[in-house]
Scaffold this active site. Structure first.
Site, short mmCIF file in Angstrom:
data_model
loop_
_atom_site.label_atom_id
_atom_site.label_comp_id
_atom_site.label_asym_id
_atom_site.label_seq_id
_atom_site.Cartn_x
_atom_site.Cartn_y
_atom_site.Cartn_z
N LYS A 96 12.09 -15.98 -8.77
CA LYS A 96 11.22 -15.06 -9.51
C LYS A 96 10.45 -15.81 -10.60
O LYS A 96 11.05 -16.55 -11.39
CB LYS A 96 12.06 -13.95 -10.14
N ASN A 104 0.86 -1.19 0.00
CA ASN A 104 0.00 0.00 0.00
C ASN A 104 0.89 1.24 0.00
O ASN A 104 2.10 1.13 0.20
CB ASN A 104 -0.96 -0.05 1.20
N LYS A 128 -11.82 -3.45 18.66
CA LYS A 128 -10.41 -3.75 18.95
C LYS A 128 -9.96 -3.27 20.33
O LYS A 128 -8.79 -3.32 20.66
CB LYS A 128 -9.52 -3.16 17.84
N LEU A 154 -3.61 -5.23 15.58
CA LEU A 154 -4.23 -4.29 16.53
C LEU A 154 -5.25 -4.99 17.42
O LEU A 154 -5.29 -4.77 18.64
CB LEU A 154 -4.87 -3.13 15.75
N ASP A 173 -4.01 -6.47 4.79
CA ASP A 173 -5.03 -7.34 5.38
C ASP A 173 -4.94 -8.76 4.83
O ASP A 173 -5.39 -9.70 5.46
CB ASP A 173 -6.42 -6.76 5.09
N PHE A 180 -5.17 3.94 14.15
CA PHE A 180 -5.56 4.85 13.07
C PHE A 180 -6.58 4.13 12.19
O PHE A 180 -6.44 2.93 11.96
CB PHE A 180 -4.34 5.24 12.22
MG LIG Z 1 -6.17 -2.17 8.47
#
Ligand SMILES: [Mg+2]
Ligand SMILES: Cc1cc2nc3c(=O)[nH]c(=O)nc-3n(C[C@H](O)[C@H](O)[C@H](O)COP(=O)(O)O)c2cc1C
Ligand SMILES: CC(C)(COP(=O)(O)O)[C@@H](O)C(=O)NCCC(=O)NCCS
Length: 399
Positions: free
Chosen positions: A291, A212, A344, A310, A281, A326
């Site tokens: 490769k 990400n 959480k 978390l 995730d 966050f």
């Molecule tokens: Mg997340």
């Protein structure tokens, strides 16, 4: 930082050339900057250079003895400053500070002021390691007024690699911003703060991964803010490139599973944990150690969920520990953040609108709505990530 007043004291070392950049950056940000140069400093960089970059003037010992200031110059400057930075700090000026001497404009202004003072020593390794210099350094730091920017290790102007390198301008600038914010208060003194930063990568062969756009900037800002407030900081990060944070224990890793292991190991000792990393995730179910040739790449990738770090920390959390998360969201950010806070077992969540300009991944600024377990909400308008980190710690400490 606009309109705030920063006094820069420059003593006589070659690292003075890098302080020009500190002054220039502050002035461009709208900070009111004035500089004091020792006679030795003026041998390296001219007062004219500093005066021009400051806009508001640079002063030397010649000005100190001028009869036309109205009130004595060291009193005027000492009362004016909100933060006083001495960079570079020479062995000689350090010795004067340790002994309380006042034989020039810079050291007189130190004694005639009450604001926090940031010290950035720079010198040759043998000088820095001299018992007398180390003794003076320890001595000045017993006075809470002084904040240390300890020198790093690296290439010196004498072509030697060793301790004594002045902290980089970016670090000095960050700590000035923190000191303007906290006014020198160390409310996290002695607290152990654990922070995660960056975006994890889940590889399916040695060159291809699911990732990400997280850069780790928010996590680094949190680590700096915590350090500047006196905390003992551990930064668990998956950031490509260097994390130049002196005084922070830094654990580098790549995947969500590695981050999970590191966070679980460090969590037990942590008083306060902030999970700012963007953890993948899902991961590719299969990993190929060689490769894959282009023609062998699958049309679809089979994915497996990765453990929710978390949520696991939330389950392990003891009553004396605080856990902050966050929630990077698009659209309605409050509802999913409230759900995450509850599920959480977090103490605080920062709901982060990543679809707004100047917010979220990779930017130097951020905006968020902070929410605590009691339902209190505070909206933080766009500000630097360091300011956001301080607002978050304020919110956590206020309870
Ligand atoms: Mg997340
Ligand atoms: C080329 C050169 C480089 C120097 N670099 C440093 C330095 O990096 N750190 C330091 O503590 N002193 C350094 N010095 C020595 C100081 O300039 C000297 O101790 C001076 O008296 C310091 O005065 P001040 O503390 O009033 O600025 C250097 C001197 C020379 C000639
Ligand atoms: C001199 C310098 C600022 C150079 O930094 P740079 O490599 O980023 O240009 C850095 O090496 C430093 O802070 N050195 C410590 C002071 C020093 O080298 N003094 C002279 C030794 S004889």
């Amino acid at each position: 930082m606009k309109g705030r007043r920063v006094l820069i004291g420059v003593s006589g070392g070659i690292a003075a050339y890098k302080v020009c950049e500190v002054v220039s950056t502050l002035a461009k940000a709208g900070v009111e900057v004035r500089a004091i140069l020792t006679d030795a400093a003026a041998e390296f960089v001219t007062p004219l250079t500093f005066a021009t970059l400051c806009r508001l003037g640079a002063f030397t010992d010649k000005d100190f003895w001028e009869p036309n200031h109205g009130r004595p110059l060291h009193i005027l400057l000492g009362e004016w400053a909100e933060v006083f930075v001495i960079a570079p700090l020479t062995a000689n000026t350090l010795a004067k500070l340790a002994g309380g001497f006042a034989d020039n404009l810079l050291t007189n202004t130190v004694l005639a002021s009450k604001c926090p003072i940031l010290l950035a020593p720079a010198m040759n390794t043998d000088m820095w390691e001299q018992p007398a210099v180390q003794r003076n350094w320890r001595e000045v730091l017993t006075d809470g007024r002084y904040h240390a920017m300890s020198p790093g290790t690296g290439m010196l102007a004498c072509d030697r690699v060793g301790a004594g390198r002045m902290a980089e301008p970016s670090e000095i600038l960050a700590q000035i911003e923190s000191l303007l914010y906290t006014k020198g208060d160390r409310d996290l003194a002695g607290k152990r703060v654990l922070i995660s930063a960056g975006g994890t990568r889940e590889y399916f062969d040695p060159v291809r991964f699911i990732g990400n756009p997280a850069t780790g900037k928010m996590g680094i800002a949190l680590a700096r803010a915590a350090l500047h407030r006196g905390a003992i900081v551990t930064l668990v990060h998956s950031i490509t490139g260097e994390v130049p944070l002196l005084g922070v224990r830094s654990i580098a890793l790549t995947s969500a599973e590695e981050m999970r292991q590191a966070m679980l190991e460090c969590f037990t000792d942590a008083d306060l944990t902030v999970m700012a990393a963007a953890v993948a995730d899902v991961k590719p179910t299969e990993y190929h150690s060689q490769k894959l040739p282009k023609r062998s790449l699958p049309d679809a990738l089979e994915l497996t969920q990765v453990p929710d770090i978390l949520a696991e920390l939330g389950r392990l959390k003891q009553s004396h520990q605080k856990l902050i998360g966050f929630a990077a969201q698009t659209g309605d950010i409050v509802k999913p953040a409230l759900e995450k806070l509850r599920v959480k077992k977090l103490d605080v969540i920062a709901a982060n609108a990543i679809d707004k300009i100047g917010s979220g991944f990779g930017s130097d600024t951020n905006q968020a709505i902070l929410i605590n377990a009691e339902g209190k909400q505070v909206e933080i308008a766009s500000c630097s990530k360091l300011a956001m980190a301080h607002r978050l710690f304020d919110f956590v400490m206020e309870g």
